[in-house]
Design an enzyme around this catalytic site. Structure first.
Site, PDB file in Angstrom:
ATOM      1  N   SER A 270      -0.316  -4.730   9.075  1.00  0.00           N
ATOM      2  CA  SER A 270       0.423  -3.470   9.198  1.00  0.00           C
ATOM      3  C   SER A 270       1.089  -3.361  10.578  1.00  0.00           C
ATOM      4  CB  SER A 270      -0.532  -2.311   8.930  1.00  0.00           C
ATOM      5  OG  SER A 270       0.160  -1.102   8.787  1.00  0.00           O
TER       6      SER A 270
ATOM      7  N   ASP B  19       4.845  -1.693  -1.857  1.00  0.00           N
ATOM      8  CA  ASP B  19       4.360  -1.073  -0.621  1.00  0.00           C
ATOM      9  C   ASP B  19       5.255   0.100  -0.237  1.00  0.00           C
ATOM     10  OD1 ASP B  19       3.447  -0.454   1.949  1.00  0.00           O
ATOM     11  OD2 ASP B  19       2.979  -2.546   2.404  1.00  0.00           O
TER      12      ASP B  19
ATOM     13  N   HIS C 121      -0.533  -1.055   0.217  1.00  0.00           N
ATOM     14  CA  HIS C 121      -0.778  -1.178   1.650  1.00  0.00           C
ATOM     15  C   HIS C 121      -2.228  -0.868   2.012  1.00  0.00           C
ATOM     16  CE1 HIS C 121       1.031  -1.521   5.655  1.00  0.00           C
ATOM     17  NE2 HIS C 121       0.110  -0.660   6.042  1.00  0.00           N
TER      18      HIS C 121
END
Length: 677
Positions: free
Chosen positions: A534, A620, A666
């Site tokens: 991330s 995502d 995610h």
């Protein structure tokens, strides 16, 4: 008006179609590339997968999920089912099934949250699939034959304010800004209770431990505001504790007509604990950063709960981070971190004393278990590290001691050594590093090293147990965790020193950490890999551009690598909210130039790059896939350009591989999906 030129819709549509076509072509190209490459790793994948399954079965702490006790009744969840048992029978396997995911046709979902109404007549459950960040809330009417009373879509958090009154927040485009109240008996109705107007703020709900108040918490990255619903009068309008003040974060709990306020108000600007006659709250850890960074406990009267009336109760030492805390009828237990070491502070409201308790030196993560009854005399929690499976502990307030719980016999990790180091960054700031390696390893400078980094949002590096980390230790790897600025390891100031116009400090910290590891004989550049996920992809990708010779490989999961273009697109769901972390390049030219100076995508150039493996998700909602696709294409081209220009002996072309997962999102995925990855 006449004469006004109307923009050509055809041109706009052509641009969108071209962009979509480019995205599809890039995605198709990467999928074909992955299909060609992945068979190369088939034998290795098979071996690792078998070993992971073996370790998972061996080390998973499985007394079921945390149990919720209400008087003589115990509720718990296992394998997609929710059970009810009597406290005396729960360990004998005598339990009734109240709810089953499969029976209701939700086989691809998992249970995220459970809330039981005070009179135990209703149960609210949130279900979430791996492919979406939005959950649905199912309300069950309990009894001899539990039935579904109501289904509410797109719910984030929910709490019972009374026996038949449920408050909940709705989620849309990753934002929670509306709070609703719904009732289930007499005149059934649903109404909007609160709306957050500022796009930077995210709303969630929490019930105080004694169930006296339901708190509506509106939080941005730097500021918060709390409203209280009196659970004795759930239909009355919420009352404001303290109007939002830029830079002041606070959370509330309640005990015996006193408000306990965990806050950053006052000097230094770290969390403090404050008390106000009637309230106190803690951030809902299911929701936000799972950490208070540094905090202080304060107090104030309910009737005058404004910050001018807050009185200091407890302040932790400098550079000490309050990780979590739990309120009980006569005590408050605080989980703290200082220089990587974890310990407990127990505040007694009876004797007005504070007791500090050291925890095992290997411990890196806490997980507090659910304690619905605030009158209990014992606090249960789990400790773990990346290579130490969760171990259950209990603290007894009566005995004033720590007890290690032998829930099940699991092999003890004895061959792993934990080392804590400090690296000097470019500006002489000391940056903590946690290192794990096999005690039997010889010639550590020849061992492979996996370096981890995050450094954003004031969130700590994830150091919970992972089976794959244990495999690496067993196979002679060194694991290093770099607690760089931008993260939350050393409080709010540590985060502030690594965000917005200070983001490069995190990069300098990472460089200093890797260089120190090599200087001390922990591996060498040709055996070093860097891992990030991330927002950690920003620092990892930046280091890959500035110091590619420090590492041989980089592994990224759903990485944020195109900061500039993403922060220029205000239509994306998180852009406005994220400005407090990265700045606003649309309105600040200096900010734009600063982001350009470190943005991984913007700084790719022809040079000898390390090999790169990226996992991304087609659906995502947080990290746009287009940015990752373009990053991979540009990186691969730069590496090939460099190789074609140089004919140096031993010149090599790095592997740059992208695996785009059709499923998954995610956020955390199931064990099965994680295993496949």
């Amino acid at each position: 008006q006449e004469g006004t030129k109307v923009p050509s819709k055809r041109k706009q549509n052509t641009s969108i179609v071209t962009s979509d076509l480019l995205h599809k072509n890039l995605l198709k190209s990467e999928q074909e590339n992955w299909n060609d490459i992945s068979p190369t790793y088939k034998a290795m994948t098979k071996r690792i997968k078998e070993k992971l399954e073996e370790l998972h079965d061996m080390y998973t702490l499985n007394p079921g999920s945390p149990r919720m006790r209400f008087g003589e009744n115990v509720y718990f969840e296992e394998n997609g089912c929710i059970f009810l048992a009597k406290a005396d029978d729960v360990d004998e396997g005598n339990a009734d099934i109240l709810f089953s995911i499969e029976d209701l046709g939700f086989s691809d979902a998992f249970i995220q949250r459970i809330r039981i109404s005070p009179d135990q007549r209703y149960m609210a459950i949130s279900l979430k699939s791996e492919n979406s960040e939005e959950a649905i809330c199912i309300i069950m009417k309990l009894g001899n034959f539990p039935v579904v009373e109501k289904v509410i879509p797109s719910v984030f958090s929910f709490e019972w304010a009374a026996n038949d009154v449920l408050y909940y927040t709705t989620q849309k485009n990753l934002k929670c800004q509306n709070v609703f109240m719904t009732t289930f008996t007499y005149q059934k109705h649903t109404k909007l209770v609160y709306t957050e107007q500022d796009a930077r703020f995210f709303v969630d709900l929490y019930c105080t431990k004694d169930r006296r108040f339901l708190t509506i918490n509106s939080n941005s990255k730097t500021t918060s505001e709390v409203w209280l619903v009196d659970c004795r009068h759930p239909f009355e309008s919420p009352a404001l504790v303290q109007a939002r003040t830029t830079g002041v974060i606070y959370h509330i709990e309640h005990r015996k007509e006193q408000l306990y306020i965990l806050t950053t108000y006052g000097e230094p600007a770290e969390y403090k604990a404050i008390l106000t006659d009637n309230y106190i709250h803690r951030i809902n850890l299911d929701t936000y950063c799972r950490s208070y960074r540094n905090s202080t406990l304060m107090k104030a009267p309910v009737a005058s709960s404004g910050k001018e009336n807050w009185q200091l109760v407890y302040a932790p030492e400098k550079k000490t981070k309050l990780v979590d805390f739990e309120m009980f009828s006569d005590d408050c237990i605080m989980f703290l971190k200082n220089a990587g070491h974890l310990y407990l502070n127990v505040i007694s409201f009876v004797s007005h004393s504070v007791q500090s308790i050291q925890l095992p030196t290997w411990a890196c993560e806490f997980e507090l278990e659910s304690h619905p009854e605030h009158t209990t005399s014992t606090c249960y929690f789990q400790l773990s590290s990346p290579v130490h499976p969760p171990k259950r502990f209990a603290y007894s307030f009566k005995e004033n001691n720590l007890i290690e719980q032998a829930v099940q016999e699991v092999p003890i990790i004895t061959n792993c050594h934990t080392t804590r180091l400090l690296a000097k960054s470019k500006d002489e700031t000391s940056v903590p590093i946690t290192v794990f390696h096999n005690k039997n390893s010889k010639e550590l400078h020849r061992s492979p090293l996996l370096v981890h980094v995050y450094g954003a949002y004031g969130i700590d590096l994830n150091m919970s147990f992972k089976e794959e980390k244990l495999i690496l230790i067993e196979e002679g790897w060194i694991l290093a965790y770099c607690h760089v600025r931008g993260g939350g390891e050393q409080g709010l100031s540590w985060h502030r020193d690594g965000c917005q116009h200070n983001k490069l400090k995190g990069l300098h910290d990472l460089r200093a950490c890797i260089m120190l590891l090599h200087e001390l004989g922990f591996s060498q550049p040709k055996h070093t890999a860097l891992a990030a996920a991330s927002a950690g992809g920003v620092l990892a990708g930046a280091l890959c551009n500035t110091d590619p010779a420090l590492i041989r490989a980089m592994v990224l999961q759903a990485p944020f690598v195109d900061v500039l273009n993403t922060m220029m697109k205000t239509h994306l769901p998180l852009t406005i909210e994220e400005q407090e972390e990265w700045g606003n390049p649309l309105e600040d030219e200096k900010c734009m130039e600063y982001i350009k100076s470190y943005c991984p995508y913007q700084n790719i150039k022809p040079q000898c790059y390390p090999s790169v493996f990226i996992t991304a998700y087609e659906n995502d909602e947080r990290i746009p896939l287009t940015g990752i696709l373009q990053y991979v294409q540009k990186l691969r081209k730069a590496a090939l350009d460099h190789a074609s220009r140089t004919s140096k002996k031993g010149n090599w072309i790095p592997n740059i591989i992208l695996d785009v997962q059709a499923n998954g999102s995610h956020c955390d995925s199931s064990w099965e999906h994680s295993l496949d990855e």
